[in-house]
Design a protein around this motif. Structure first.
Motif, PDB file in Angstrom:
ATOM      1  N   ILE A   1       0.833  -1.198   0.000  1.00 25.87           N
ATOM      2  CA  ILE A   1       0.000   0.000   0.000  1.00 25.87           C
ATOM      3  C   ILE A   1       0.866   1.246   0.000  1.00 25.87           C
ATOM      4  CG2 ILE A   1      -1.707   1.300   1.328  1.00 25.87           C
ATOM      5  CD1 ILE A   1      -2.816  -1.353   2.322  1.00 25.87           C
ATOM      6  N   ALA A   2       1.976   1.203   0.754  1.00 18.99           N
ATOM      7  CA  ALA A   2       2.865   2.360   0.819  1.00 18.99           C
ATOM      8  C   ALA A   2       3.736   2.480  -0.421  1.00 18.99           C
ATOM      9  CB  ALA A   2       3.736   2.280   2.064  1.00 18.99           C
ATOM     10  N   LEU A   3       4.174   1.340  -0.950  1.00 15.57           N
ATOM     11  CA  LEU A   3       5.100   1.383  -2.079  1.00 15.57           C
ATOM     12  C   LEU A   3       4.403   1.567  -3.417  1.00 15.57           C
ATOM     13  CD1 LEU A   3       7.751  -1.358  -1.212  1.00 15.57           C
ATOM     14  CD2 LEU A   3       7.906   1.111  -0.938  1.00 15.57           C
ATOM     15  N   GLY A   4       3.101   1.242  -3.489  1.00 19.69           N
ATOM     16  CA  GLY A   4       2.397   1.344  -4.759  1.00 19.69           C
ATOM     17  C   GLY A   4       2.504   2.704  -5.419  1.00 19.69           C
ATOM     18  N   PRO A   5       2.168   3.791  -4.695  1.00 20.30           N
ATOM     19  CA  PRO A   5       2.264   5.114  -5.316  1.00 20.30           C
ATOM     20  C   PRO A   5       3.687   5.531  -5.649  1.00 20.30           C
ATOM     21  CG  PRO A   5       0.871   5.157  -3.358  1.00 20.30           C
ATOM     22  CD  PRO A   5       1.581   3.845  -3.361  1.00 20.30           C
TER      23      PRO A   5
ATOM     24  N   VAL B   1      12.889   3.744  -2.064  1.00 20.00           N
ATOM     25  CA  VAL B   1      13.906   3.120  -1.216  1.00 20.00           C
ATOM     26  C   VAL B   1      13.721   3.547   0.235  1.00 20.00           C
ATOM     27  CG1 VAL B   1      16.384   2.991  -0.747  1.00 20.00           C
ATOM     28  CG2 VAL B   1      15.553   2.891  -3.106  1.00 20.00           C
ATOM     29  N   GLY B   2      13.444   4.838   0.452  1.00 22.80           N
ATOM     30  CA  GLY B   2      13.217   5.321   1.802  1.00 22.80           C
ATOM     31  C   GLY B   2      11.998   4.686   2.452  1.00 22.80           C
ATOM     32  N   ALA B   3      10.906   4.570   1.693  1.00 23.50           N
ATOM     33  CA  ALA B   3       9.695   3.950   2.228  1.00 23.50           C
ATOM     34  C   ALA B   3       9.932   2.488   2.559  1.00 23.50           C
ATOM     35  CB  ALA B   3       8.552   4.090   1.221  1.00 23.50           C
TER      36      ALA B   3
ATOM     37  N   LEU C   1      17.976  16.714  -4.672  1.00 21.50           N
ATOM     38  CA  LEU C   1      16.566  16.365  -4.592  1.00 21.50           C
ATOM     39  C   LEU C   1      16.376  14.872  -4.359  1.00 21.50           C
ATOM     40  CD1 LEU C   1      15.076  18.612  -7.417  1.00 21.50           C
ATOM     41  CD2 LEU C   1      15.102  19.028  -4.951  1.00 21.50           C
ATOM     42  N   GLY C   2      17.251  14.058  -4.948  1.00 24.31           N
ATOM     43  CA  GLY C   2      17.184  12.621  -4.703  1.00 24.31           C
ATOM     44  C   GLY C   2      17.446  12.287  -3.245  1.00 24.31           C
ATOM     45  N   ALA C   3      18.391  12.999  -2.627  1.00 23.84           N
ATOM     46  CA  ALA C   3      18.709  12.754  -1.219  1.00 23.84           C
ATOM     47  C   ALA C   3      17.532  13.111  -0.316  1.00 23.84           C
ATOM     48  CB  ALA C   3      19.945  13.560  -0.819  1.00 23.84           C
TER      49      ALA C   3
ATOM     50  N   ARG D   1      12.225  11.870   2.565  1.00 26.19           N
ATOM     51  CA  ARG D   1      10.765  11.971   2.511  1.00 26.19           C
ATOM     52  C   ARG D   1      10.125  10.584   2.495  1.00 26.19           C
ATOM     53  NH1 ARG D   1       6.072  12.475  -0.528  1.00 26.19           N
ATOM     54  NH2 ARG D   1       4.762  14.203   0.177  1.00 26.19           N
ATOM     55  N   GLY D   2      10.749   9.664   1.774  1.00 26.75           N
ATOM     56  CA  GLY D   2      10.238   8.296   1.755  1.00 26.75           C
ATOM     57  C   GLY D   2      10.242   7.661   3.131  1.00 26.75           C
ATOM     58  N   LEU D   3      11.280   7.935   3.921  1.00 26.67           N
ATOM     59  CA  LEU D   3      11.316   7.428   5.289  1.00 26.67           C
ATOM     60  C   LEU D   3      10.129   7.946   6.098  1.00 26.67           C
ATOM     61  CD1 LEU D   3      15.141   7.842   6.059  1.00 26.67           C
ATOM     62  CD2 LEU D   3      13.892   5.678   5.867  1.00 26.67           C
ATOM     63  N   GLY D   4       9.835   9.246   5.945  1.00 29.64           N
ATOM     64  CA  GLY D   4       8.714   9.814   6.679  1.00 29.64           C
ATOM     65  C   GLY D   4       7.376   9.291   6.211  1.00 29.64           C
TER      66      GLY D   4
END
Length: 484
Positions: free
Chosen positions: A148-152, A320-322, A368-370, A375-378
């Motif tokens: 669910i989190a990785l789909g978007p 990757v962060g998510a 921006l990638g960093a 942001r993915g972690l959050g």
């Protein structure tokens, strides 16, 4: 079953989760992959962008209609049967989408596909909790919430790759082997369950469905049209919003006074603090997540001049962060509590979005990638704790209703967040593209910060204990669980 608390999940629960994740991942990815293909589909099917936009809108509206039906269907035929039926419906619709001959046929088949997806998403969560014996620990929710989190996040990447090298029809055909594997795993590993309401009992609440389905459809349709000329004053947006709000109010009033009738979605369970606060947070989380997900690909394509593949690949750091957050969020929630982890996740996502509100067409992609990684972690953190505590005080018989309430909240929240930033972007474009994107990102940041408010109402602890067994006082005369 045991094993949802502590460090490990039991083998039976792990196998059930694998079956659910594999079966559900195709539906979740498909719902985001097609977003990138609107322009391509309009060209290939000799249609207009406005018409083809209904490929996405129709999918979302059909999902909204299906979500309220899942609880009744599970009681009538059993969760495992309905899950496998929903997967079969989704893969059939996927094949039909791939065979579409014009825009109208594709829209119709996508609506059928959306109905299947609307059954899959809430069932995935409900069946995971049931497989774990009613224990909705943070580790269980981290596992079931992964697709669910990785789909978007991963959907645009895969969609960009397919559109760059393959025919658009492969956006739908790649679902077939994945769903086939999901069906096999579901048959093998999902625990068999008997219908709660055998044939001849458990009638569908047709009046409730007739109120709730068009209510959700009107609200989502109105929100999707807010960015059109005229905004909230545009009749195409205002009329469905008002109609949806009136029907939703009528449904809530009727469901709250249902007496011996079993409403199609029991809103009374929202009086339970754990579920009510979690649903509010999931609404805010959906708004925050999808506001950013709407703007980020557009920033890379329209302001930076990249193609669909470029935009998809540049979104990888967020994925990757998510993904990384999933390995830590369970332990963090167990240690610090759902409230603290959720608040920290929202704040982290907001801070990591600020660089985009300051970015221009030449801002370093490495930088921006960093920040996208952060942001993915959050973003990957904010869904799991509220999903875990949602079931904390819900008896086993109330699990399907709890799931439908949280899914509806997240679905409407996602549309709300997207509508807000779309209106902001459209309004600000007259002053230049760079300023428009910067202003829209500030709106996305504001939505994310505002999400902290409902997060503060979450219970402080983690949901690792078994929900109480229903007592006679927990049930109404027809056997449904009453709100506490």
């Amino acid at each position: 079953m045991t094993g949802t608390t502590g460090a490990r999940l039991s083998p039976q629960v792990r196998n059930a989760l694998i079956a659910l994740v594999v079966g559900g991942i195709a539906a979740i990815l498909d719902s985001t992959m097609v977003t990138l293909a609107i322009r391509t589909l309009a060209v290939r099917l000799h249609s207009t962008a406005g018409t083809i936009q209904w490929v996405t809108t129709g999918f979302l509206l059909a999902m909204a209609v299906a979500i309220p039906v899942t609880g009744w269907a599970e009681r009538r035929w059993g969760g495992k049967r309905v899950w496998m039926g929903a997967l079969a419906l989704f893969v059939l619709a996927s094949v039909l989408c791939a065979a579409a001959w014009n825009g109208t046929s594709l829209i119709g088949f996508r609506a059928l596909q959306g109905f299947g997806a609307g059954l899959i998403f809430p069932l995935m969560q409900t069946l995971a909790v049931r497989a774990a014996g009613g224990r909705a620990g943070s580790r269980l929710m981290a596992a079931v919430g992964l697709p669910i989190a990785l789909g978007p996040i991963l959907g645009p990447v895969i969609g960009g790759v397919v559109l760059h090298w393959l025919s658009w029809r492969w956006l739908f055909l790649i679902n077939v082997p994945v769903i086939a594997a999901g069906l096999l795993l579901a048959w093998r590993f999902l625990p068999a369950d008997r219908p709660v309401s055998p044939s001849g009992r458990g009638r569908l609440d047709w009046i409730g469905l007739a109120l709730l389905a068009p209510a959700l459809t009107g609200i989502l349709l109105g929100l999707s049209r807010l960015s059109e000329d005229g905004g909230i004053g545009h009749v195409g947006a205002l009329l469905p919003l008002l109609a949806g709000a009136v029907l939703l109010a009528a449904f809530i009033t009727r469901a709250s006074r249902s007496g011996e009738r079993e409403p199609i979605v029991d809103v009374r369970v929202l009086r339970v603090r754990s579920l009510g606060s979690a649903s509010a947070v999931l609404f805010a989380a959906g708004a925050a997540m999808y506001a950013g997900m709407f703007l980020l690909p557009l920033y890379y394509q329209q302001l930076r001049g990249g193609g669909v593949l470029d935009a998809g690949l540049l979104m990888i750091p967020q994925g990757v962060g998510a993904l990384a957050s999933r390995f830590a969020v369970g332990g963090l929630a167990d240690r610090f509590g759902a409230r603290a982890v959720t608040v920290a996740g929202f704040l982290l996502a907001a801070v990591a979005t600020v660089p985009f509100a300051l970015a221009g067409p030449r801002t370093s992609l490495w930088w921006l990638g960093a920040v996208l990684l952060v942001r993915g972690l959050g973003v990957g953190t904010v869904l799991i704790p509220p999903m875990s505590v949602a079931y904390q005080d819900i008896p086993p018989a109330g699990i399907p209703h709890a799931t439908m309430n949280t899914r509806i909240a997240q679905q409407v929240g996602a549309s709300f967040g997207t509508a807000i930033v779309a209106v902001a972007l459209q309004t600000l474009l007259a002053g230049g593209a760079t300023g428009a994107f910067q202003g829209a990102f500030w709106w996305a940041i504001a939505i994310t910060v505002a999400a902290v408010v409902p997060a503060i109402a979450l219970p402080t602890g983690s949901a690792t204990s078994r929900p109480p067994e229903p007592t006679p006082d927990d049930r109404t005369p027809n056997g449904q669980v009453a709100a506490r």
